[in-house]
Design an enzyme around this catalytic site. Structure first.
Site, short mmCIF file in Angstrom:
data_model
loop_
_atom_site.label_atom_id
_atom_site.label_comp_id
_atom_site.label_asym_id
_atom_site.label_seq_id
_atom_site.Cartn_x
_atom_site.Cartn_y
_atom_site.Cartn_z
N CYS A 175 12.56 2.98 1.10
CA CYS A 175 11.41 3.51 1.89
C CYS A 175 10.37 2.58 2.30
O CYS A 175 9.55 2.65 3.29
CB CYS A 175 10.86 4.77 1.20
SG CYS A 175 11.81 5.91 1.04
N HIS A 212 1.18 5.96 1.59
CA HIS A 212 2.64 6.31 1.78
C HIS A 212 2.60 7.90 1.88
O HIS A 212 3.47 8.21 2.59
CB HIS A 212 3.38 5.60 0.50
CG HIS A 212 4.72 5.79 0.51
ND1 HIS A 212 5.41 5.11 1.29
CD2 HIS A 212 5.95 6.52 -0.16
CE1 HIS A 212 6.71 5.36 1.24
NE2 HIS A 212 6.97 6.22 0.14
N HIS A 220 8.81 11.74 6.94
CA HIS A 220 9.12 10.47 6.27
C HIS A 220 10.45 9.85 7.05
O HIS A 220 11.39 10.03 6.61
CB HIS A 220 9.38 10.72 4.66
CG HIS A 220 9.61 9.58 4.01
ND1 HIS A 220 9.14 8.46 4.63
CD2 HIS A 220 9.53 9.45 2.55
CE1 HIS A 220 9.56 7.44 3.21
NE2 HIS A 220 9.57 8.06 2.33
#
Length: 801
Positions: A197, A332, A373
Site C-alpha cells: 500500500c 494513511h 483504499h
C-alpha cells in the site's frame, strides 16, 4: 594564510551548495488521473473533494468473478463478504492506435498499462512538455504497482493455447513503467516499485532522489491499482481486513476494516529552479521525503508506531520544516481498529507538542473514506489531493456530519488534532502552507512526504501594448480527435481572459506534440482565434494527413534596407528569436535564414529573383506542388504577421516545427487547457465463468481460415498473406499495403507468429534477415510470395494439402 583562508571559504561554499542540492525542492508541474466516480482531471477531482458524497459503487457487470464469490456472511471459506468498492467507471476502452499498439496486443494488455499511458500523456500535456519520440526526453518513470490480475482470465491448465508472447509483456509489473518509457521514447531511469500500500509514495521518494542527483530532468511518478481478481478479494476477506460495508471509515468509531478502491494517478516532477526558468505550471512543491521499514514488529503486516515516528521525523528533516508549520496531514487512515490509533499516536509523538503550543489544531483526514483504499495507488491519490489543497488554499471536509462519532480509542480531547467536517480555508495564522502525506504498507514499508504551496514571485509590470498577432496550432492522430480537440479549445477560448491568451497559444504550440492531422490559425483576440479554429475544422479535408518534412528555401531579393528593417521588426516582435551575425561578412539575409532555421527546419538561402515583389519569401514542396509564402513584404513592419502566417502553413503541411521561441515576455505554460481527446474502443477479454475455457489471444481453437492457394498463384498468395496478417494483428480495418509491418503496429512477436502461421501451409526459404520489418507490406508480400513459389518449385510443397 590568505590563500588557505580563501580555499577554506570556497570549500565551505561548495559544501553548502552540495547540501542545498541534497535537499532541493521539487515542483509538481503536471497531473493525470483516473479515479472512482468518473474523475478524470484535476479540476474534476477538486470539485469532488469540495462536494459531499463518496465514490463507492456496486461490483460492475464486467467483473463477474467478484460477484460469483460474494456471500454476505463473513468467514465462509472461499467467499468474499464485500460487494462494494471504489470502482472505475470504465477500464475496457482504449485508444490503441494513438500509441501505435495493435488491437491484438492492446486487448491482452493489463488495463493498468493502458490507463497509465493515457494519464502519463495527459500529465505531460498539462505540464507543457511535448513528447516526440525522436527527442528521447530525459524523463524517468517511477511506478508504484502491486498486482496485475487481468492475465488470470487467460490461465487454464487444461488448455494453454490462450498464452501468447503478450501474456508476459501485458501483465508483468515491470512492463507497466517500461511501456511508458518505450512508447514515448524517454531515456531516464525506469523503476517499478512494490511495497504494497505504500508503493506509489515509495516511488515518489525514489523519483525525488533521482531528480536531486540529476539522474533525470523530469520524473513521472505513477500509482496504479485495479480490482479484478476474486482470489485476492477472498483472501483479504478471510483475514477480515475489509469492512463488510466495503468502505474505509477513517478515524470513526464504526471503523471495521478498509474499503477497497482502484485508480491510476500520475505526477510530473522536476527541480523547482528548472520549472521556474521554463515557465511550467507549478501546482505545489515537494519539500522532503523519507522511507523506512518496520523491522522486527509484532508481525509482518501490523503497523509499527515507532517506525512511523522515525519516517515522519526524517521527512520533516529532509524538508527543513518544523512540526509547528504543518497545516494538514493526509493520513494513511485505513479505518481499522488497530491502524488508526497507531498512526495518530505516531503523529502525536512527532508533531503533537508543537501543535498544542501554537494553539491552532492540526487538521487531519484521509481521502480513503471517500474514494476507497487504492492500495498501491493510494499514495498518489493522497498526494494529488494534498497538492490541490495547497494550490487552492482550502481544506475540504474529511468526514460528513452523518458519519457519526470519532474513534473512542484515540484520545482526541488531549490531542491537538481535528478531523474537519466542513470545508474551511487554510489557517491564516500559519506562516507557510505546508502539509504531510503519510503511508504504510502491509510489507512493512513506511513512507512520508512533505509538500508546500508554491509562492510565485510577483511578475514584473509589463508595459501596456496593443494586442499582438498570435499563432495557435492544434493536431491529432485522426480527424475525429482533431474535431473534438478543436471544439474543446474553442470552448476554452470563449472563457479565456485576453491577458492569458499569449500563454494559451504558447502552451498549445510549444507544449504539445505535432501529430498528423493539423490546423493552424492566427488572430489577435480569443474570439477571433476561436472563430478561426472552428472555420478551419469545417473547411479542412478530413483525409488530409500531413507528411513530415524539415526543409525549405528562403528566397531574398537582396541585402537591402527593406530586409534589414523586416529583420528588426521580427526581432522586436519575437525577442527570443533575435540572432546576431555569425561572421563578419554575414548580412541581413544570412541572419534571416538563421532566424527561420531556429524553428527546426533546414533552410537553403537563395538570393536574387522569385520574391514576388517583397524582400523575402519561403518556399517548400508539399504533395508534389510548391507552396510559397512571404516573410518580409514591401512594408517591413508586416513581417511578424507574415512570418506567423507562413509558420501556420508550414505546420499544416507537416513541417516538424519547434515554436518555443515565439513566446513573448511573461508567457507561461498553462496546466488547465483541454488535453488530447482519446478515441477509445472496447478492447477487452471477457472473464469466463468458473470451469469455462479461456478466450485466447489467437483463439482457443485454430480458426478455419482462408482457402490456401497453390504456391504458383502469386497474386492469390499475396492476398492470402494479407488476410493472415490481418488476423494476426486482430485488425478491424483493411491494412494499407504502402505501410510497413512495423508501421501497422507489428513487432518481433507478431512477425514470428505470422511466419509460423504461413509455414503451416507453405515451405518458406527466406530468413528473418531477408524479410526486414520496415519494408512496405506490398513489397514484403511480393517477396514472400516469390520465395514460396520458388521453394515449392525446387522441391517444397504446400503443407497440410
Amino acid at each position: 594564510m590568505a590563500e588557505q583562508l580563501k580555499l577554506s571559504r570556497q570549500l565551505q561554499t561548495r559544501i553548502r551548495q552540495l547540501e542545498d542540492e541534497k535537499h532541493a525542492p521539487l515542483a509538481v508541474v503536471g497531473m493525470g488521473l483516473r479515479l472512482p466516480g468518473g474523475l478524470d482531471s484535476p479540476d474534476a477531482y477538486w470539485d469532488f473533494l469540495r462536494a459531499d458524497g463518496n465514490a463507492y459503487s456496486a461490483i460492475p457487470e464486467d467483473r463477474p468473478g467478484l460477484s460469483a464469490v460474494y456471500d454476505p456472511v463473513p468467514g465462509r471459506p472461499g467467499r468474499s463478504y464485500v460487494d462494494r468498492a471504489g470502482f472505475l467507471s470504465d477500464i475496457a476502452h482504449f485508444d490503441a492506435g494513438f500509441f501505435g499498439i495493435t488491437q491484438r496486443e492492446a486487448k491482452l494488455l493489463d488495463p493498468q498499462q493502458r490507463m497509465l499511458l493515457e494519464t502519463s500523456w495527459e500529465a505531460l500535456e498539462r505540464a507543457g512538455i511535448a513528447v516526440r519520440r525522436s527527442d528521447r526526453l530525459d524523463i524517468g518513470v517511477y511506478l508504484g504497482m502491486m498486482a496485475s490480475e487481468y492475465g488470470e482470465r487467460l490461465e487454464d491448465r487444461s488448455d494453454m493455447t490462450g498464452i501468447d508472447p503478450y501474456y508476459t509483456t501485458g501483465g508483468g509489473l515491470c512492463f507497466g513503467a517500461g511501456r511508458i518509457s518505450y512508447v514515448m521514447g524517454f531515456k531516464g531511469p525506469v523503476l517499478s516499485v512494490d511495497t504494497a500500500c505504500s508503493s506509489s509514495l515509495s516511488a515518489l521518494h525514489l523519483a525525488v532522489r533521482s531528480l536531486r542527483s540529476r539522474e533525470c530532468r523530469y520524473a513521472l511518478v505513477c500509482g496504479s491499482n485495479l480490482l479484478l481478481s476474486a482470489s485476492l478479494m477472498v483472501s483479504l476477506c478471510q483475514t477480515r481486513a475489509l469492512s463488510p460495508e466495503g468502505r474505509s471509515k477513517s478515524f470513526l468509531a464504526t471503523a471495521d476494516g478498509y474499503g477497497r478502491g482502484e485508480g491510476v494517478g500520475v505526477l510530473v516532477l522536476m527541480r523547482l529552479e528548472d520549472a521556474e526558468r521554463e515557465g511550467r505550471p507549478i501546482v505545489a512543491v515537494v519539500r522532503g521525503t523519507a522511507v523506512n521499514h518496520d523491522g522486527a514488529a509484532s508481525s509482518l503486516t501490523a503497523p509499527n508506531g515507532p517506525a512511523q515516528q522515525e519516517v515522519i521525523r526524517a521527512a520533516l528533516a529532509d524538508a527543513g520544516v518544523e512540526p509547528a508549520e504543518l497545516g494538514w496531514i493526509e493520513a494513511h487512515g485505513t479505518g481499522t481498529v488497530l491502524g488508526d490509533p497507531i498512526e495518530v499516536g505516531a503523529l502525536d509523538a512527532v508533531v503533537g507538542e508543537a501543535v498544542r503550543q501554537r494553539g491552532t489544531p492540526l487538521a487531519i483526514g484521509s481521502v480513503k473514506s471517500r474514494l476507497g483504499h487504492l492500495e498501491a495507488a493510494s499514495g498518489i491519490a493522497a498526494v494529488l489531493k494534498t497538492a490541490l489543497m495547497l494550490h487552492h488554499g482550502e481544506i475540504p471536509a474529511a468526514l460528513s456530519e452523518d458519519d457519526g462519532e470519532l474513534n473512542p480509542h484515540i484520545p482526541w480531547d488531549r490531542l491537538g488534532f481535528a478531523v474537519p467536517r466542513e470545508n474551511r480555508p487554510w489557517p491564516e495564522d500559519l506562516p507557510r502552507r505546508v502539509a504531510g502525506v503519510n503511508s504504510f504498507g502491509m510489507s512493512g514499508t513506511n513512507a512520508h512526504v512533505v509538500l508546500e504551496a508554491y509562492r510565485p514571485q510577483p511578475p514584473e509590470a509589463a508595459p501596456a501594448s496593443e494586442a499582438r498577432q498570435e499563432l495557435l496550432t492544434l493536431s491529432a492522430k485522426d480527424p475525429a480527435a482533431l474535431a473534438d480537440l478543436a471544439d474543446a479549445v474553442c470552448g476554452y477560448l470563449k472563457r479565456t481572459d485576453e491577458v492569458r491568451l499569449a500563454s494559451v497559444c504558447h502552451t498549445l504550440r510549444a507544449g504539445r506534440a505535432p501529430l498528423a492531422h493539423r490546423i493552424a490559425v492566427t488572430g489577435t483576440t480569443a474570439t477571433e482565434l476561436a472563430e478561426a479554429v472552428a472555420a478551419a475544422v469545417d473547411s479542412r479535408d478530413p483525409e488530409a494527413a500531413a507528411q513530415p518534412f524539415r526543409a525549405a528555401v528562403l528566397r531574398v531579393a537582396a541585402d537591402g534596407p527593406g530586409l534589414a528593417a523586416g529583420l528588426a521588426a521580427l526581432a522586436g516582435a519575437f525577442p527570443r528569436l533575435a540572432v546576431g551575425p555569425s561572421g563578419a561578412e554575414d548580412g541581413p539575409a544570412d541572419a534571416l535564414a538563421r532566424l527561420v532555421g531556429r524553428f527546426g527546419i533546414r533552410i537553403r538561402l537563395e538570393r536574387g529573383s522569385g520574391t514576388g515583389g517583397g524582400a523575402a519569401r519561403l518556399e517548400w514542396q508539399v504533395g508534389g506542388a510548391t507552396r510559397s509564402m512571404p516573410v518580409v513584404g514591401a512594408q517591413p513592419g508586416t513581417a511578424p504577421a507574415l512570418l506567423l502566417d507562413a509558420l501556420a502553413a508550414l505546420f499544416t503541411d507537416g513541417a516538424d516545427l519547434r515554436l518555443d521561441a515565439l513566446g513573448g515576455p511573461g508567457v507561461r505554460f498553462l496546466g488547465d487547457l483541454p488535453t488530447y481527446p482519446f478515441q477509445r474502443r472496447r478492447l477487452w477479454i471477457e472473464e469466463p465463468p468458473v470451469g469455462a475455457a479461456r478466450e485466447g489471444a489467437d483463439g482457443a481453437q485454430r480458426r478455419t481460415g482462408p482457402t490456401v492457394p497453390h504456391p504458383e498463384e502469386r497474386e492469390a498468395v499475396r492476398a492470402y498473406l494479407m488476410t493472415e496478417l490481418t488476423e494476426v494483428l486482430h485488425a478491424t480495418e483493411e491494412l494499407d499495403p504502402t505501410r510497413s509491418f512495423l508501421e501497422t503496429g507489428g513487432d518481433s512477436f507478431l512477425s514470428t507468429l505470422f511466419i509460423t502461421r504461413v509455414e503451416e501451409h507453405y515451405a518458406v526459404g527466406l530468413t528473418a534477415e531477408e524479410l526486414p520489418l520496415d519494408m512496405p507490406l506490398a513489397e514484403l508480400f511480393g517477396k514472400l510470395a516469390d520465395d514460396i513459389a520458388n521453394t515449392a518449385r525446387a522441391g517444397g510443397r504446400v503443407r497440410g494439402a
